[in-house]
Design a protein around this motif. Structure first.
Motif: not given
Length: 360
Positions: A334-350
């Motif tokens: 949670e941020a107004d801006r996110a520089y150089n952010f990566n979200f990958s290969f995560n297993a998410c449920e509900n």
């Protein structure tokens, strides 16, 4: 003239004790058969003395290599040199402790009278066990070796008034007094002040803010916080994000660039509680983070940037969240801006929410 028993001084050894036969003539003297048995027994006695650790006394020619004596404190020491004439009660040169004293807690180190350099002690637990039902109720113990030059140093974990903890590898938070089932934040912080590689073993809570020691993004080292053996941290911190920079902890509302960088977090189960939206990492103060191979479960926000450091905007910088498991998570970031952010290969449920960047 025949020898008296006190005059028989053979070298230490383990010779055979010969049986005298009925047809022998009795002869005395240095080589007489009447003294053979006494000489053999005396030689064995001299050998046993070397291992019996009798109270120290001055000895002509000094003590042999590996010969043991007892100090005035009752501890046993072994000679590491031949012909050792040093009195170990005064000078430990050429001596080492032959066995370790065992004490119950770290506090008990202070009860050891007149410790000697090189003395080794085994501490069973940092403090008295609070839950004997645990698989391992003794936490934070280990071997300590005394160094008089460090007698004024006490960092609460690896050096206790001259007692130096023997260890290799990462620093364990239990060495600083962390107790399973209780708040680990102060002890993680203490461990990070000593080492940039910290390990968590066991189940703890996170109830207060932990300031990670400051370093910039150009540092030659990386701060590592990792878990072993299904380490679990239950997030229960209403005061704000649990992990922040040391400077940010001291001045949480500052709009200055008081961050710490290059942080690696892995191998931990982060579990949310009934405190809604507990925040784990402060995005304003922690840069260049790699958060990987963890498990996030429950009502938590992984990263949140709080302070409006830009004009009416908060921001995070260089956060990489990859290869984690997530279930019922409130928000990933949670941020107004996110520089150089990566979200990958995560297993998410509900998960209740996901990536909130620039979204009210």
């Amino acid at each position: 003239m025949g020898f008296k028993m006190t005059d028989i001084l053979p070298p230490a050894g383990w010779p055979n004790v010969r049986q005298l036969e009925t047809n022998e003539f009795a002869t005395g003297g240095a080589n007489g058969n009447m003294n053979e048995q006494a000489k053999s027994l005396a030689a064995r006695s001299e050998l046993l003395k070397q291992y019996a650790a009798l109270p120290y006394e001055s000895k002509t020619g000094g003590y042999a290599l590996n010969e043991r004596v007892q100090l005035a404190t009752g501890d046993s020491v072994r000679s590491t040199i031949a012909s050792n004439v040093n009195n170990p009660n005064e000078n430990m040169t050429g001596w080492e402790f032959s066995s370790s004293k065992v004490i119950e807690t770290v506090a008990g180190l202070a009860s050891i009278q007149s410790p000697k350099d090189g003395q080794t002690v085994y501490v069973k637990s940092y403090q008295n066990p609070t839950n004997l039902a645990l698989v391992n109720p003794y936490e934070g113990g280990g071997y300590f070796v005394y160094d008089s030059e460090q007698s004024a140093v006490n960092n609460g974990g690896t050096i206790i008034n001259g007692w130096i903890r023997v260890f290799d590898g990462d620093v364990d938070i239990s060495w600083f007094g962390a107790v399973q089932g209780a708040d680990a934040s102060p002890f993680i912080e203490s461990a990070l002040k000593i080492s940039k590689s910290v390990v968590i073993r066991g189940n703890y809570t996170l109830e207060t803010i932990c300031g990670i020691p400051d370093q910039n993004n150009y540092s030659k080292t990386v701060t590592s916080i990792r878990g072993e053996n299904q380490a679990t941290l239950t997030v229960n911190c209403p005061a704000g994000a649990v992990f922040t920079s040391a400077a940010g902890k001291l001045d949480p509302t500052s709009t200055s660039d008081i961050y710490t960088g290059k942080i690696n977090v892995t191998g931990i189960n982060f579990v949310g509680t009934t405190i809604a939206n507990s925040v784990i990492f402060n995005g304003d103060r922690l840069y260049n983070m790699k958060i990987h191979h963890n498990n996030f479960h429950g009502d938590v926000t992984i990263i949140k940037a709080v302070v409006k450091r830009l004009v009416n905007r908060s921001y995070s910088q260089s956060a990489d969240i990859n290869n984690n498991h997530m279930a019922f998570v409130h928000r990933v970031i949670e941020a107004d801006r996110a520089y150089n952010f990566n979200f990958s290969f995560n297993a998410c449920e509900n998960c209740l929410g996901g990536i909130y960047i620039g979204v009210d």
